[in-house]
Every structure is written in structure tokens, then in C-alpha cells.
Design an enzyme around this catalytic site. Structure first.
Site, PDB file in Angstrom:
ATOM      1  N   GLN A  24      35.345  24.135  31.492  1.00 48.76           N
ATOM      2  CA  GLN A  24      34.616  24.837  32.539  1.00 48.76           C
ATOM      3  C   GLN A  24      35.280  26.170  32.848  1.00 48.76           C
ATOM      4  OE1 GLN A  24      33.397  21.977  35.385  1.00 48.76           O
ATOM      5  NE2 GLN A  24      32.462  23.447  36.758  1.00 48.76           N
ATOM      6  N   SER A  51      39.754  19.692  29.047  1.00 52.28           N
ATOM      7  CA  SER A  51      39.014  18.970  30.091  1.00 52.28           C
ATOM      8  C   SER A  51      37.670  18.507  29.537  1.00 52.28           C
ATOM      9  CB  SER A  51      38.869  19.840  31.346  1.00 52.28           C
ATOM     10  OG  SER A  51      38.400  19.082  32.439  1.00 52.28           O
ATOM     11  N   LEU A  52      36.541  19.022  30.053  1.00 49.84           N
ATOM     12  CA  LEU A  52      35.242  18.546  29.551  1.00 49.84           C
ATOM     13  C   LEU A  52      35.104  18.802  28.054  1.00 49.84           C
ATOM     14  CD1 LEU A  52      32.566  20.542  28.800  1.00 49.84           C
ATOM     15  CD2 LEU A  52      33.186  21.427  31.015  1.00 49.84           C
ATOM     16  N   ARG A  82      29.548  13.084  35.181  1.00 49.45           N
ATOM     17  CA  ARG A  82      30.918  13.526  35.461  1.00 49.45           C
ATOM     18  C   ARG A  82      30.908  14.714  36.425  1.00 49.45           C
ATOM     19  NH1 ARG A  82      34.782  17.086  33.013  1.00 49.45           N
ATOM     20  NH2 ARG A  82      36.892  16.216  32.775  1.00 49.45           N
ATOM     21  N   HIS A  92      41.206  17.403  38.457  1.00 47.73           N
ATOM     22  CA  HIS A  92      42.439  16.898  37.841  1.00 47.73           C
ATOM     23  C   HIS A  92      43.555  16.661  38.853  1.00 47.73           C
ATOM     24  CE1 HIS A  92      40.717  17.237  33.884  1.00 47.73           C
ATOM     25  NE2 HIS A  92      40.335  18.463  34.175  1.00 47.73           N
ATOM     26  N   GLN A 113      41.777  11.037  32.439  1.00 45.07           N
ATOM     27  CA  GLN A 113      41.706  12.497  32.386  1.00 45.07           C
ATOM     28  C   GLN A 113      41.153  13.103  33.675  1.00 45.07           C
ATOM     29  OE1 GLN A 113      38.411  14.585  31.191  1.00 45.07           O
ATOM     30  NE2 GLN A 113      39.304  15.450  29.339  1.00 45.07           N
TER      31      GLN A 113
END
Length: 313
Positions: free
Chosen positions: A10, A95-96, A120, A203, A252
Site C-alpha cells: 500500500q 505487506s499486502l 483484509r 502492523h 503478518q
């Protein structure tokens, strides 16, 4: 040359992403259409035309970035007449981007990946009331010192290291007041620190409700062994085991994105080239800072795809 394919997270989204791809390559159009159908949403129209405010929403940005990344991989495979595993020794995502990597490597179906990322994004946004969480980038600070600052600033609230992006760049995440204290503390130590424009504190421990939601969703989804070993954010060491991947994707959500360690792990395994697959060039910039010997390439536009195909030939 040994290559890793890496997938952005992102912050890399921009209105217009994927449009040239869709115009130039039928296989890319097919990816976008399949994701639109899976989500029952014209996500591709939002990607191509905006508005930017809607594209930036976490629940849209995550699936949109994955869509572009997978469309690029499918285009490379179709135009180059190869499979990802023929050209990539490893896959990793920020991340994603880890979901994009897994979709590209066949661990998830495209429809499942799109639905998981939609959920998510929604779950991460709902986990913390708007305005009560924050994130800040600490510059000129290594992970150990960032952990000390976070611990000192917490004062009973959540203040976690969220991203170890590269040398001298660590992102903190947590309760707004704790992050404000961390920024002032870093500045008092002669370091640069800045609040980030984000919709939620990603996170960190505040994301536990989102982690719980992902655990439930992931328990219902089939995960196949990826055709290329994945280097996950949480461990920064390779795995191809579906159940390990399922567990790490849950962890995660609240865990540290170990991007610096991921790149160094790939280097230790002989990787000397990386292809950043999808929108933006953020990961390429980080890779150059982490290890100047690794040559990053970008693949998003038709011209970039043509250039990458020449180097992969």
C-alpha cells in the site's frame, strides 16, 4: 542471474495504474475482469479513472495493487512464453504484496486473493477508530534503536515497530499519543521523524481484531504450495508450506514487515537481480539502499514489460 520477483504494498497505488496494460494486453484485461467479477465491483474502472480518494481507501487499494501485479506477471508469462518459476528463484511482497506474490505463484486463486484482500482492508480499517491510531517514519534510525524508542514512548499504550524498510528507515505504529511521544523522543536524539498519512495503524498489536478476521477467512481458503518459494514478511526466510503460509499471513497483520532482512536473505541465497512487479517504484528504491549490488528492474507499463522481457530472455 538469479532473480526474485517482488510485489509492492500500500502506498504504491495511483489513478491510471493498469490502464495501459489493459489496453495493450488481453491477458491483463482478463485478470482485471476476473477480479471485478469476484468482488462484484468495477475495481478496474476505479483504478483507471479514480477518484483518487476512493482508490486510496484501504479496502480498494489492497485488491487494486494485487490486480496490477498479477496482470503484469500474467502478461510477462504470456509474452515471454514462460512460467514464473522458470525465471524467478524466489517471490516476496511488502505487506499486502505477499498476497500478490502468492497469487502470482499459484498458491491462491485470483478470486480468493481479491476477496481476501477486500476483507483484509475492511478489517484493518475497522480494527481501530479513526484518529486514535497513527504511524510515523523514523529516519537515520536502525531497528534496535527504533525498538528502544518505541518501548520508551509506549507508556502503557501500543507503540510497535511496523516496518523495517531499509538502512535508517523504520516505521512505528500504534496509539496516536504514543506515536506522538515517539516522534518527539526521536527528534530529541537528533533523528528525523515524521507522522505518516495513513488511515489506520497497520502492523501493530492494535490490529489484532483484523488478524482474527483474517484467521477465520484464511481457514476457509485452499492454499496450494507456491510454484516459487515465498520469503514472508514475518520470518524473512523462505517457505513453500501451505499451512506455514496460512499461519504467517495471520501473524503478518500485527507483525513487523522485515523488508530489509528479506532483501538480505535473498542476497544470501545468491539473488543478484529483482523485478518489482506492479505499480510504483518504492521497493526498487529500498532495494538499492539495502544492497547496491542487486540490480532492480520495474515492470508495470508496456514499455517496462518489453524491457524486462529482453533481460529475461
Amino acid at each position: 542471474m538469479s532473480r526474485a520477483f517482488v510485489f509492492p504494498g500500500q502506498g504504491s497505488q495511483a489513478v491510471g495504474m493498469g490502464r495501459e496494460l489493459a489496453e495493450a494486453f488481453p491477458v491483463a484485461r482478463q485478470v482485471f475482469e476476473e477480479i471485478d467479477e469476484a468482488l462484484k465491483q468495477k475495481l478496474s474502472k476505479l483504478m483507471f479513472e479514480g477518484p483518487e480518494a476512493d482508490l486510496t481507501l484501504t479496502e480498494n487499494a489492497q485488491a487494486a495493487l494485487m490486480a496490477v501485479s498479477v496482470a503484469v506477471v500474467r502478461t510477462l508469462e504470456a509474452e515471454g512464453k514462460f512460467k514464473l518459476a522458470d525465471k524467478a528463484a524466489y517471490a516476496a511482497g511488502h505487506s499486502l504484496g505477499e498476497y500478490s506474490a502468492l497469487a502470482a505463484a499459484g498458491a491462491f486463486s485470483l478470486a480468493d486473493t481479491a476477496r481476501l484482500l477486500k476483507l483484509r482492508g475492511q478489517a484493518m480499517q475497522k480494527a481501530v477508530p479513526v484518529g486514535t491510531g497513527a504511524m510515523a517514519a523514523l529516519l537515520g534510525v536502525e531497528l534496535a534503536q527504533a525498538e528502544e524508542i518505541a518501548k520508551e514512548a509506549a507508556a502503557g499504550e501500543v507503540c510497535d515497530c511496523a516496518n523495517d524498510n531499509g538502512p535508517g528507515q523504520v516505521v512505528l505504529s500504534g496509539a496516536k499519543a504514543a506515536i506522538d511521544r515517539a516522534v518527539e523522543l526521536a527528534k530529541s536524539k537528533g533523528k528525523k521523524a515524521m507522522l505518516l498519512t495513513v488511515s489506520a495503524p497497520f502492523h501493530c498489536a492494535l490490529m489484532q481484531p483484523a488478524a482474527d478476521a483474517m484467521a477465520e477467512a484464511l481457514s476457509k481458503v485452499t492454499i496450494a504450495p507456491p510454484t516459487v518459494p515465498l520469503v514472508p514478511n514475518v520470518t524473512a526466510t523462505e517457505t513453500s508450506d501451505p499451512e506455514t503460509i496460512r499461519d504467517l499471513l495471520v501473524r503478518q497483520v500485527t507483525g513487523l514487515v522485515r523488508w530489509r532482512e528479506t532483501v538480505l536473505y535473498l542476497k544470501s541465497k545468491g539473488v543478484d537481480g529483482m523485478v518489482e512487479v506492479g505499480a510504483g517504484k518504492i521497493l526498487s528504491g529500498l532495494v538499492k539502499r539495502i544492497d547496491k549490488e542487486i540490480a532492480p528492474l520495474n515492470a508495470h507499463t508496456p514499455a517496462e514489460i518489453e524491457a524486462v522481457l529482453k533481460t529475461l530472455a
